[in-house]
Design an enzyme around this catalytic site. Structure first.
Site, PDB file in Angstrom:
ATOM      1  N   SER A 256       5.489  -6.937  -2.057  1.00  0.00           N
ATOM      2  CA  SER A 256       4.072  -6.638  -2.725  1.00  0.00           C
ATOM      3  C   SER A 256       4.071  -6.799  -4.241  1.00  0.00           C
ATOM      4  O   SER A 256       4.316  -7.719  -4.852  1.00  0.00           O
ATOM      5  CB  SER A 256       3.671  -5.177  -2.253  1.00  0.00           C
ATOM      6  OG  SER A 256       2.263  -4.949  -2.129  1.00  0.00           O
ATOM      7  N   HIS A 397       1.056  -4.275   6.082  1.00  0.00           N
ATOM      8  CA  HIS A 397       1.766  -4.634   4.639  1.00  0.00           C
ATOM      9  C   HIS A 397       2.925  -3.694   4.826  1.00  0.00           C
ATOM     10  O   HIS A 397       2.806  -2.580   4.705  1.00  0.00           O
ATOM     11  CB  HIS A 397       0.525  -4.059   3.721  1.00  0.00           C
ATOM     12  CG  HIS A 397       0.997  -4.370   2.259  1.00  0.00           C
ATOM     13  ND1 HIS A 397       1.163  -5.738   2.058  1.00  0.00           N
ATOM     14  CD2 HIS A 397       1.191  -3.461   1.094  1.00  0.00           C
ATOM     15  CE1 HIS A 397       1.476  -5.693   0.609  1.00  0.00           C
ATOM     16  NE2 HIS A 397       1.452  -4.288   0.113  1.00  0.00           N
TER      17      HIS A 397
HETATM   18  C1  GTR Z   1      -2.152  -3.141  -3.929  1.00  0.00           C
HETATM   19  C2  GTR Z   1      -2.481  -4.494  -4.750  1.00  0.00           C
HETATM   20  C3  GTR Z   1      -1.767  -5.432  -4.084  1.00  0.00           C
HETATM   21  C4  GTR Z   1      -0.062  -5.058  -4.064  1.00  0.00           C
HETATM   22  C5  GTR Z   1      -0.086  -3.653  -3.507  1.00  0.00           C
HETATM   23  C6  GTR Z   1       1.232  -3.045  -3.541  1.00  0.00           C
HETATM   24  O1  GTR Z   1      -2.845  -2.037  -4.258  1.00  0.00           O
HETATM   25  O2  GTR Z   1      -3.809  -4.553  -4.824  1.00  0.00           O
HETATM   26  O3  GTR Z   1      -1.918  -6.588  -5.215  1.00  0.00           O
HETATM   27  O4  GTR Z   1       0.563  -5.311  -5.156  1.00  0.00           O
HETATM   28  O5  GTR Z   1      -0.868  -2.509  -3.889  1.00  0.00           O
HETATM   29  O6  GTR Z   1       2.203  -3.238  -4.538  1.00  0.00           O
HETATM   30  O7  GTR Z   1       1.534  -2.365  -2.454  1.00  0.00           O
END
Ligand code: GTR
Length: 419
Positions: A256, A397
């Site tokens: 991420s 995610h």
């Molecule tokens: C989210 C963000 C993403 C990603 C994520 C993370 O809120 O919008 O770009 O980086 O966080 O790091 O878990």
């Protein structure tokens, strides 16, 4: 690049409803509206000349692209601070039931005893003379990576997390230390907020301020993602001194936001032999010009500290960016790159992550390596093997055992020569 029919009807209806956020702002999850756009040319240099071979790439186009990302997106990544040194804090020669050596090392960013510190934890497979090592920053603290009760709860973590419960090993599923060790790989990780607290004013107490002079780099010359990427290079500096590490087989990884950081770090530091982007999304592997999920404007608004100020100029003008993220991925060439998405992680735009990996292919072709074969992403849970590997796994995610199994198999394949 137009794709449609990737999602079932009920999922699409749900996506349309869920694209309206609490602020009333809408984000697109409809593939047919992801946009018609033209990507900037990867292999045409600023003077209009076609890049025909690796010499042109390395001498002309690669430096141009690196400079564009530096000036427009992430900012600079400086070198090591003078006086940087390493201190081994703890060694457990019989970690993980004797299968690993665990070390804790302080990376001290200066000669003085009150210089800022990055607290590293390192596992190496027992009995391996020169181990390949995966490195990556962690989100929640070193003690969350594995339940081993001897992993230090660092002072920096305690100060920043007053009143928070210590949750040893809560992130074990994301790190899979035992699996890595069983396959002969080491793991080096550190808490990313040792470098800069992850909030808009984090730069004030992070190394962008405390090391501004030592690094000869003003705080606004780089953003937090560049800082975290810089941290990976400092871990690399340490690994180069560790006798049982194969410094030619160090793999930069990140999930991420830390995947974005790993990509920018590895673009700047070619000592990383291989690179993994796990669900890095917007500002990472995903194409910025595709209007799907997170956008440049949204990321610059939610996380103003991640990129440099200049990047905000593109909030409403993404098509005028002189780069797109396929060019960032191309900076990994000819090193093996793995881009991974998750099917439910639509915010990160899996199709845009694939598209970017696909369009990085021509840089690999300059080295006689085959990029991804088709612009259409593969089915879920069907990894594609090429100079740039890709998979989109089932689920959300995250970093899972499935992801690690793919990275290990990929590394096994590429590292046969150096091991
Ligand atoms: C989210 C963000 C993403 C990603 C994520 C993370 O809120 O919008 O770009 O980086 O966080 O790091 O878990």
């Amino acid at each position: 690049m137009k794709h449609s029919g990737l999602f079932s009807l009920p999922l699409r209806v749900w996506l349309m409803i869920s694209s309206i956020t609490a602020s009333g702002q809408t984000y697109n999850y409809d593939e047919s509206k992801a946009g018609n756009y033209v990507l900037p040319e990867l292999l045409i240099s600023a003077d209009g000349a076609q890049v025909k071979n690796r010499k042109d790439w390395e001498n002309i186009r690669r430096p141009e692209i690196l400079q564009l990302f530096t000036d427009q997106v992430y900012g600079r990544i400086p070198g090591s601070p003078p006086g940087m040194h390493f201190k081994t804090i703890a060694t457990d020669a019989a970690a993980l039931g004797g299968r690993a050596i665990r070390k804790e090392i302080d990376i001290i960013f200066g000669a003085s005893s009150n210089a800022p510190v990055l607290h590293l934890v390192l596992w190496l497979p027992a009995g391996v003379k020169k181990a390949p090592v995966f490195i990556g920053l962690n989100f929640l603290g070193n003690h969350t990576v594995h339940p081993d009760p001897n992993i230090s709860i660092t002072n920096t973590w305690k100060e920043a997390n007053q009143g928070k419960a210590v949750e040893r090993g809560v992130r074990i599923a994301r790190w899979q230390v035992d699996t890595l060790i069983a396959h002969g790989y080491g793991l080096a990780t550190a808490w990313y907020q040792d470098l800069e607290p992850d909030r808009a004013d984090g730069w004030k107490t992070g190394i962008r301020t405390t090391l501004a002079e030592a690094l000869n780099c003003p705080a606004d010359a780089w953003g937090a993602l560049a800082v975290w990427g810089w941290g990976l290079s400092r871990i690399m500096d340490y690994l180069e001194t560790e006798k049982t590490v194969n410094a030619k087989a160090v793999i930069a990884t990140g999930h991420s936001r830390l995947g974005k950081a790993a990509l920018w770090g590895a673009a700047n530091d070619q000592r990383f032999a291989m690179v993994v982007s796990n669900n890095s999304g917007e500002g990472g592997a995903a194409l910025s010009r595709r209007d799907f999920g997170e956008t440049v404007k949204r990321i610059n608004t939610s996380f103003p500290h991640w990129f440099i100020g200049t990047y905000k100029q593109y909030n409403d003008a993404v098509n005028s960016l002189p780069v797109d993220q396929h060019m960032l991925l191309a900076l990994m060439a000819p090193r093996p790159l793995y881009v991974a998405s998750a099917a439910e992680d639509l915010w990160a735009d899996p199709t845009g992550e694939y598209g970017s990996a696909y369009h990085a292919g021509p840089a690999y072709a300059l080295y006689g390596k085959n990029g991804l074969p088709t612009p259409v992403p593969p089915a879920t849970d069907n990894p594609v093997r090429a100079a740039v590997d890709y998979h989109r796994r089932t689920g959300k995610h995250d970093v899972t055992l499935y992801d690690w199994q793919q990275y290990i198999a990929w590394a096994d394949r590429h590292l046969t020569k150096v091991r």
